[in-house]
Scaffold this motif. Structure first.
Motif, PDB file in Angstrom:
ATOM      1  N   GLY A   1      -1.324   4.450  10.064  1.00 54.29           N
ATOM      2  CA  GLY A   1      -2.253   4.539   8.940  1.00 54.29           C
ATOM      3  C   GLY A   1      -3.062   5.812   8.984  1.00 54.29           C
ATOM      4  O   GLY A   1      -3.182   6.470  10.017  1.00 54.29           O
ATOM      5  N   GLY A   2      -3.611   6.163   7.845  1.00 53.88           N
ATOM      6  CA  GLY A   2      -4.449   7.355   7.735  1.00 53.88           C
ATOM      7  C   GLY A   2      -5.414   7.210   6.586  1.00 53.88           C
ATOM      8  O   GLY A   2      -5.468   6.170   5.914  1.00 53.88           O
ATOM      9  N   THR A   3      -6.177   8.265   6.355  1.00 57.47           N
ATOM     10  CA  THR A   3      -7.143   8.284   5.259  1.00 57.47           C
ATOM     11  C   THR A   3      -6.725   9.349   4.255  1.00 57.47           C
ATOM     12  O   THR A   3      -6.405  10.480   4.629  1.00 57.47           O
ATOM     13  N   MET A   4      -6.724   8.972   3.003  1.00 59.39           N
ATOM     14  CA  MET A   4      -6.333   9.872   1.920  1.00 59.39           C
ATOM     15  C   MET A   4      -7.508  10.762   1.532  1.00 59.39           C
ATOM     16  O   MET A   4      -8.663  10.487   1.875  1.00 59.39           O
ATOM     17  N   PRO A   5      -7.260  11.838   0.781  1.00 58.21           N
ATOM     18  CA  PRO A   5      -8.369  12.674   0.295  1.00 58.21           C
ATOM     19  C   PRO A   5      -9.394  11.888  -0.521  1.00 58.21           C
ATOM     20  O   PRO A   5     -10.562  12.267  -0.584  1.00 58.21           O
ATOM     21  N   SER A   6      -8.981  10.790  -1.106  1.00 63.22           N
ATOM     22  CA  SER A   6      -9.899   9.928  -1.860  1.00 63.22           C
ATOM     23  C   SER A   6     -10.890   9.213  -0.965  1.00 63.22           C
ATOM     24  O   SER A   6     -11.890   8.654  -1.446  1.00 63.22           O
ATOM     25  N   GLY A   7     -10.613   9.174   0.352  1.00 62.40           N
ATOM     26  CA  GLY A   7     -11.453   8.432   1.280  1.00 62.40           C
ATOM     27  C   GLY A   7     -10.932   7.040   1.568  1.00 62.40           C
ATOM     28  O   GLY A   7     -11.501   6.328   2.407  1.00 62.40           O
ATOM     29  N   TYR A   8      -9.847   6.638   0.914  1.00 66.22           N
ATOM     30  CA  TYR A   8      -9.313   5.284   1.100  1.00 66.22           C
ATOM     31  C   TYR A   8      -8.129   5.301   2.065  1.00 66.22           C
ATOM     32  O   TYR A   8      -7.395   6.279   2.163  1.00 66.22           O
ATOM     33  N   CYS A   9      -7.968   4.180   2.769  1.00 68.88           N
ATOM     34  CA  CYS A   9      -7.099   4.129   3.942  1.00 68.88           C
ATOM     35  C   CYS A   9      -5.778   3.425   3.675  1.00 68.88           C
ATOM     36  O   CYS A   9      -5.667   2.577   2.785  1.00 68.88           O
ATOM     37  N   SER A  10      -4.806   3.754   4.495  1.00 68.43           N
ATOM     38  CA  SER A  10      -3.520   3.055   4.516  1.00 68.43           C
ATOM     39  C   SER A  10      -3.353   2.372   5.860  1.00 68.43           C
ATOM     40  O   SER A  10      -3.993   2.741   6.850  1.00 68.43           O
ATOM     41  N   ASP A  11      -2.452   1.374   5.890  1.00 64.88           N
ATOM     42  CA  ASP A  11      -2.186   0.640   7.129  1.00 64.88           C
ATOM     43  C   ASP A  11      -0.951  -0.216   6.888  1.00 64.88           C
ATOM     44  O   ASP A  11      -0.963  -1.087   6.017  1.00 64.88           O
ATOM     45  N   SER A  12       0.126   0.038   7.618  1.00 61.17           N
ATOM     46  CA  SER A  12       1.338  -0.749   7.425  1.00 61.17           C
ATOM     47  C   SER A  12       2.125  -0.796   8.728  1.00 61.17           C
ATOM     48  O   SER A  12       2.226   0.206   9.432  1.00 61.17           O
ATOM     49  N   THR A  13       2.667  -1.970   9.018  1.00 60.13           N
ATOM     50  CA  THR A  13       3.466  -2.162  10.230  1.00 60.13           C
ATOM     51  C   THR A  13       4.866  -2.625   9.864  1.00 60.13           C
ATOM     52  O   THR A  13       5.032  -3.560   9.073  1.00 60.13           O
ATOM     53  N   ARG A  14       5.858  -1.964  10.460  1.00 54.43           N
ATOM     54  CA  ARG A  14       7.242  -2.361  10.311  1.00 54.43           C
ATOM     55  C   ARG A  14       7.900  -2.392  11.690  1.00 54.43           C
ATOM     56  O   ARG A  14       7.363  -1.849  12.660  1.00 54.43           O
ATOM     57  N   ASN A  15       9.070  -3.005  11.752  1.00 57.90           N
ATOM     58  CA  ASN A  15       9.746  -3.241  13.025  1.00 57.90           C
ATOM     59  C   ASN A  15      11.156  -2.683  12.976  1.00 57.90           C
ATOM     60  O   ASN A  15      11.881  -2.862  11.983  1.00 57.90           O
ATOM     61  N   TYR A  16      11.545  -2.021  14.061  1.00 53.81           N
ATOM     62  CA  TYR A  16      12.816  -1.310  14.109  1.00 53.81           C
ATOM     63  C   TYR A  16      13.533  -1.638  15.411  1.00 53.81           C
ATOM     64  O   TYR A  16      12.914  -2.013  16.412  1.00 53.81           O
ATOM     65  N   VAL A  17      14.848  -1.464  15.376  1.00 53.31           N
ATOM     66  CA  VAL A  17      15.625  -1.454  16.613  1.00 53.31           C
ATOM     67  C   VAL A  17      16.418  -0.157  16.603  1.00 53.31           C
ATOM     68  O   VAL A  17      17.133   0.148  15.644  1.00 53.31           O
ATOM     69  N   ALA A  18      16.223   0.620  17.644  1.00 53.24           N
ATOM     70  CA  ALA A  18      16.810   1.966  17.705  1.00 53.24           C
ATOM     71  C   ALA A  18      18.118   1.923  18.470  1.00 53.24           C
ATOM     72  O   ALA A  18      18.149   2.012  19.703  1.00 53.24           O
ATOM     73  N   GLY A  19      19.216   1.747  17.749  1.00 54.21           N
ATOM     74  CA  GLY A  19      20.502   1.673  18.412  1.00 54.21           C
ATOM     75  C   GLY A  19      20.689   0.337  19.114  1.00 54.21           C
ATOM     76  O   GLY A  19      19.717  -0.304  19.519  1.00 54.21           O
ATOM     77  N   GLY A  20      21.900  -0.115  19.264  1.00 53.12           N
ATOM     78  CA  GLY A  20      22.154  -1.357  19.973  1.00 53.12           C
ATOM     79  C   GLY A  20      21.731  -2.573  19.167  1.00 53.12           C
ATOM     80  O   GLY A  20      21.505  -2.510  17.958  1.00 53.12           O
ATOM     81  N   THR A  21      21.596  -3.693  19.858  1.00 48.79           N
ATOM     82  CA  THR A  21      21.263  -4.970  19.228  1.00 48.79           C
ATOM     83  C   THR A  21      20.055  -5.569  19.923  1.00 48.79           C
ATOM     84  O   THR A  21      19.996  -5.613  21.152  1.00 48.79           O
ATOM     85  N   ALA A  22      19.113  -6.039  19.138  1.00 51.17           N
ATOM     86  CA  ALA A  22      17.915  -6.658  19.706  1.00 51.17           C
ATOM     87  C   ALA A  22      18.273  -7.982  20.362  1.00 51.17           C
ATOM     88  O   ALA A  22      19.253  -8.632  19.979  1.00 51.17           O
ATOM     89  N   PRO A  23      17.479  -8.436  21.339  1.00 51.76           N
ATOM     90  CA  PRO A  23      17.751  -9.714  22.013  1.00 51.76           C
ATOM     91  C   PRO A  23      17.762 -10.884  21.032  1.00 51.76           C
ATOM     92  O   PRO A  23      17.005 -10.896  20.055  1.00 51.76           O
TER      93      PRO A  23
END
Length: 359
Positions: A218-240
């Protein structure tokens, strides 16, 4: 009506004779001035009746003027006592409200300058205004959501086995700026066992094939308002397999919370809807934090989506929905969107894929 006039009216209705607000989100909200939190005193003096004054060090006057604030500015010189100036502006009053984040040294100095006035916390007063976003504020949050979504959409450029969390985090931070933010507020890249720590700091751990990776940014935009987001990834291979089973439950809980949240329901009910699904699946003890937090000019503000908060949601209230499941020492997952209550429903401001993304 300007935000400071609304705050002024609220102060008068609550028996607070004057507000004194130092640098932070409340000051920016009330004045438009993004003041540096220096050792030199900057503050807004807002009487319940009469005109407000922005008190700034003389060397900061140009910056205050450049902010475009419509509030008169009073300056003080290096050899002057700024609290004496504040006391003159406040006058002989019974009660002064101070912002929740005022430094303790300033609270004591203000008390010494106004020895007959009672000091009370006024953060909740300003929050009564900030908690309900205007159409312009919602649009600012919408643009923040789009900007952080663009960063998540580029994750395949950086996240791959053999790189460290720190290397990936540095790339993400640059992209947060490139995609329109003014500042980077946080970058969490929790790979493998580090994903089980919700507020994990970047480390030199090398990401391995098949590692689930939690990316919360997340960060703050020039407007002063914030972002916040969570996502989940698996980098290569297969997750358990155990992770994949838990992730399906997490998706179900997150969807149920999105469908439930709207004006007229309580903040705690949004938490309960998702928590009950996670608990029924046997992961209740692994959901170790509240469902969400409000967001605006701060990443964390009212309303908090947590058990025990019987606040009824209203149009304009913006908050995160972010249930999580964490297996200590192994892996974790969290899905997070920012959403805002509309007149009759909910607008979700983050719309990248919520399922586990394989890179």
């Amino acid at each position: 009506m300007s935000t400071w006039r609304k705050a002024q009216e609220l102060a008068a209705s609550q028996g607070i004779d004057a507000l004194v607000v130092t640098p932070g989100a409340d000051l920016r909200y009330l004045t438009g001035y993004v003041a540096l939190p220096l050792e030199r005193l900057t503050c807004l003096v807002l009487p319940a009746h009469g005109d407000p004054t922005l008190v700034v060090p003389a060397l900061e006057r140009q910056a205050a003027v450049a902010s475009g604030t419509d509030i008169q500015i009073a300056t003080w010189q290096e050899t002057e006592d700024p609290f004496a100036l504040v006391a003159r502006l406040v006058g002989d009053v019974a009660t002064v409200g101070v912002d929740d984040h005022m430094w303790a040294s300033r609270v004591f100095a203000l008390g010494a300058a106004l020895p007959t006035a009672d000091q009370v916390l006024a953060g909740s007063l300003v929050q009564q205004l900030r908690i309900r976003k205007s159409a312009e504020e919602v649009e600012a949050l919408r643009q923040a959501g789009l900007a952080i979504d663009r960063v998540h959409a580029r994750m395949s450029e950086w996240l791959r086995p053999g790189r460290t969390e720190r290397e990936v985090g540095a790339d993400i931070a640059r992209a947060i700026i490139d995609e329109g933010h003014e500042t980077v507020d946080f970058v969490i890249v929790g790979s493998g066992p580090n994903g089980a720590s919700p507020h994990h700091e970047l480390s030199d751990r090398v990401i391995e094939a098949g590692d689930p990776v939690v990316v919360d940014i997340g960060g703050t935009m020039p407007s002063g308002y914030c972002s916040d987001s969570t996502r989940n990834y698996v980098a290569g291979g297969t997750a358990p397999a155990e992770y994949l089973e838990a992730y399906l439950v997490l998706e179900e809980a997150h969807q149920a919370q999105r469908e439930h949240a709207r004006p007229g329901v309580t903040a705690e009910s949004v938490d309960e809807v998702g928590r009950s699904i996670i608990t029924a699946a046997g992961y209740g003890d692994l959901f170790i934090h509240r469902t969400g937090h409000g967001i605006g000019q701060e990443t964390h503000e009212e309303p908090y989506i947590v058990a025990g908060n019987d606040l009824v949601l209203e149009e304009g209230m913006a908050f995160s929905i972010e249930p999580g499941i964490y297996f200590e020492g192994r892996f974790g997952a969290r899905i997070e969107d920012i959403a805002v209550c509309t007149a009759d429903g909910l607008e979700v401001l983050n719309n990248t894929p919520r399922g586990l993304v394989s890179l």
